[in-house]
Enzyme design. Structure first.
Site, PDB file in Angstrom:
ATOM      1  CB  ILE A 354       7.220 -23.406  31.581  1.00 50.38           C
ATOM      2  CG1 ILE A 354       6.080 -22.300  32.000  1.00 50.38           C
ATOM      3  CG2 ILE A 354       6.836 -24.343  30.681  1.00 50.38           C
ATOM      4  CD1 ILE A 354       5.382 -21.704  30.812  1.00 50.38           C
ATOM      5  N   GLY A 357       8.455 -17.526  39.699  1.00 50.66           N
ATOM      6  CA  GLY A 357       8.970 -16.105  39.871  1.00 50.66           C
ATOM      7  C   GLY A 357       8.962 -15.923  41.109  1.00 50.66           C
ATOM      8  CE  LYS A 361       6.831 -25.001  42.486  1.00 54.19           C
ATOM      9  NZ  LYS A 361       6.764 -26.499  42.512  1.00 54.19           N
ATOM     10  CG  ASP A 474       9.832  -5.412  37.211  1.00 50.28           C
ATOM     11  OD1 ASP A 474      11.193  -5.036  37.337  1.00 50.28           O
ATOM     12  OD2 ASP A 474       9.517  -6.795  37.533  1.00 50.28           O
TER      13      ASP A 474
END
Length: 680
Positions: A354, A357, A361, A474
């Site tokens: 889905i 990054g 995954k 972040d």
């Protein structure tokens, strides 16, 4: 004459009380004794409000409303109730949350009130918490310290009126005959008896282990007027919930009366089952040894081979545990087996991916019991991934807030993958609802502001609400996720750092995403809460404008919005797709907040507590009553905002090239010390 009138009043109340009499006594339950809702079940005459599943609510109520007020005087009728309960933990699972004995004006579980309350004892949710129109009263038995509601500790009893912030609370326990306080552990599986009495405006709550005579001194004894809380008739019963942590909440017996305060003496306290987890591991019990011996005699060589494999596996696991690093032992309760995760993702099948990054995954999975999760798989050989993995389990693994993504568990496969398991967020990330999306899926004006408010609440908790200060480092739209009810949850703590509240962060490594990095972070490499505030300011602007902070061929978003503010055209920066539903005054207020948060001078930025106050309707920034627009204009007059470029040579939003060029003159770090993400 006064005495006669007083006697007449008492006689009237007594007569009305008799007509409103309610008395019941249940030593065990059947289907006619209570009505149960949500995940509540009945088994062997024991009522279980919840089971071994996360984020569920269970409620059980007396089938009909009972009168709670005198019909002639509207005074609250006295009542006495007693019940026997056990909070039974599950082996190998973190136990939580608690339960509440409650009065509620409606049957069942109201979708508008409790649909999002799974982590709030199944009592209220954050949207209606504290509303006097709730007309709910409860006595909570809570095993999690939720600082949002000023809980005193993770093992307490509290009195709740229309709110999860208790009017009065105490450490769970009882006063012995020798007048010494004996602490009780609520969720150890033991059975406890509770007595709750209300008369003459005084509420008393007493508890003790089952079989102990009712203590003479109550645990809580509070003067409280329930006349404005209770309606004329109410449902009475129990509610409980689970979140990331689970346990079973069981009711074994219950009595209630508004005429006979000694009815509780009829509760049977002998011969009740125990729900305490055995202290001796299963493989050391007599039953297991006898079964193993019989198996060896029957199966012979086959069983001998199995025993040999079992012993070898046990030794290997014991050896692995002995070789565990300190961090693995510290976070052992969150550890899941690789086999369980592999099964949940169907062997990490490609169709379950889905997201992808920087460190690996993300897969969709379903754990045993049907719980949907998101599984992030990181390569063990990825040094940056290892740092992110440790950051996630050391920060997100221990914090809990409704606006933070919940970390359900982790796994480290020997010489293989590092795996993190999160609660599944059904509606994806915020950037998918703001940028390049269909109008049908796009967040509207009011929902964008609500999401920004919820993210601010989560960041405030990280900065001030937990035992350590957590710097996210972040904050951006792609790291804000939306759950099933479209509530915002801040996630991806791979760059997060923790430190004591009275100490500064020690790291000097530039980390973050281009477009969200505060100027002082680029200059010094040192993170701070104010750097998080800058990132949050950039988030406000990108969500309100429908533009990413850095886009090819366009000026940096923060610079552009500052210029539009200077020209008096701030409302024109709002996402053009929202123009038909925008409230200009509210839009300007939120945009001004974003500019203050993204101020180039870290000392000029507000704290997250001040940000949350703005969303609560208070427009102050620094001093009492100082409006944001006045504050910004004053800063501009003093030359503190413009020109755009600061003395360090960077703009408000330093680009990757500017960081490279400024390294030698502004920092004593090498380029290898910088960890940044270009693009989204």
């Amino acid at each position: 004459m006064k005495k006669l009138i007083h006697r007449l009043i008492l006689a009237t109340i007594f007569t009305a009380h008799l007509t409103s009499a309610v008395d019941f006594l249940f030593n065990g339950f059947d289907d006619s004794a209570v009505s149960y809702y949500g995940n509540a079940t009945l088994d062997s005459r024991i009522l279980s409000l919840t089971g071994d599943a996360g984020f569920e609510i269970g409620r059980a109520l007396y089938p009909s409303k009972i009168p709670t007020k005198d019909p002639n005087t509207s005074l609250v009728l006295p009542f006495s109730t007693s019940f026997i309960f056990a909070m039974a933990p599950f082996a190998g699972r973190l136990a939580g949350h608690g339960m509440v004995f409650l009065f509620v004006p409606y049957a069942g579980i109201d979708d508008g009130i409790e649909s999002a309350s799974s982590q709030n004892l199944g009592f209220l949710n954050f949207s209606n918490n504290g509303d006097p129109n709730n007309h709910v009263f409860g006595v909570e038995f809570d095993v999690f310290r939720n600082q949002e509601f000023d809980d005193i500790n993770a093992n307490h009893v509290g009195i709740d009126v229309n709110s999860l912030t208790s009017l009065n609370s105490s450490e769970a326990g009882y006063w012995s005959a020798g007048n010494s306080f004996e602490q009780l552990d609520l969720n150890n599986g033991r059975t406890y008896q509770v007595w709750i009495d209300y008369t003459d405006g005084v509420l008393s709550v007493t508890m003790a282990p089952v079989g102990v005579t009712r203590p003479r001194q109550p645990l809580l004894n509070v003067s409280i007027d329930l006349s404005q809380v209770l309606e004329d008739q109410m449902y009475v019963g129990f509610t409980a919930s689970t979140g990331n942590m689970t346990q079973s909440h069981k009711i074994l017996a219950w009595s209630y009366s508004n005429t006979n305060f000694s009815l509780s003496e009829g509760l049977i306290t002998a011969g009740l089952p125990s729900f305490e987890l055995p202290e001796t591991p299963f493989y050391r019990t007599r039953g297991f040894i006898a079964g193993l011996t019989a198996g060896v005699l029957i199966l012979g060589v086959v069983c001998c081979a199995n025993v040999f494999l079992f012993v070898r596996k046990s030794r290997r696991e014991r050896r692995e545990r002995e070789e565990m690093e300190d961090w693995e032992m510290e976070y052992w309760p969150h550890r899941l087996s690789y086999q369980e995760i592999d099964s949940a993702t169907k062997g990490f099948a490609d169709e379950n991916v889905i997201g992808i990054g920087g460190n690996g995954k993300v897969y969709r999975g379903v754990l045993n019991g049907g719980l949907e999760v998101a599984v992030k798989r990181i390569s063990h050989e990825n040094a940056e991934g290892m740092r992110a993995f440790l950051a996630e389990i050391s920060s997100l693994g221990r914090v809990k807030h409704r606006n933070l993504v919940g970390l359900r568990g982790w796994c480290k496969k020997e010489k293989g993958s590092l795996i993190l398991v999160y609660d599944f967020m059904e509606n994806g990330s915020l950037d998918q609802r703001v940028f390049e999306c269909d109008v049908s899926k796009m967040l509207g004006f009011e929902n964008r502001i609500r999401v920004l408010r919820e993210v601010a609440s989560g960041i405030l908790y990280l900065h001030e609400g937990w035992e350590s200060k957590v710097l996210h480092r972040d904050i951006k739209a792609s790291n804000v996720l939306l759950d099933r009810d479209m509530n915002a949850r801040l996630g991806d703590f791979g760059l997060a750092r923790m430190h004591d509240h009275d100490k500064a962060a020690g790291t000097t490594q530039v980390v973050g995403t281009i477009g969200y990095l505060a100027p002082e972070v680029v200059k010094t490499g040192r993170a701070s809460t104010q750097a998080d505030v800058f990132g949050y300011g950039a988030l406000i602007l990108e969500v309100m404008c429908g533009r990413r902070p850095i886009e090819a061929g366009k000026p940096p978003l923060v610079d552009w919005v500052w210029e539009m503010f200077r020209r008096g055209e701030l409302v024109n920066v709002v996402d053009a797709r929202l123009r038909g539903e925008v409230e200009a005054e509210e839009a300007e207020r939120v945009l001004q907040l974003g500019l203050v948060c993204a101020h180039p001078d870290s000392k000029a930025r507000p704290t997250m507590r001040q940000v949350v106050k703005v969303f609560e309707g208070r427009n102050e920034v620094e001093g009492e009553g100082e409006d944001m627009s006045v504050y910004l204009l004053e800063k501009m007059r003093n030359g503190e905002v413009f020109p755009m470029h600061l003395g360090n040579g960077f703009g408000l939003h330093p680009t990757l090239d500017e960081i490279r060029q400024g390294m030698s003159s502004t920092m004593s770090l090498s380029w290898s010390d910088i960890t940044v993400v270009e693009g989204r």
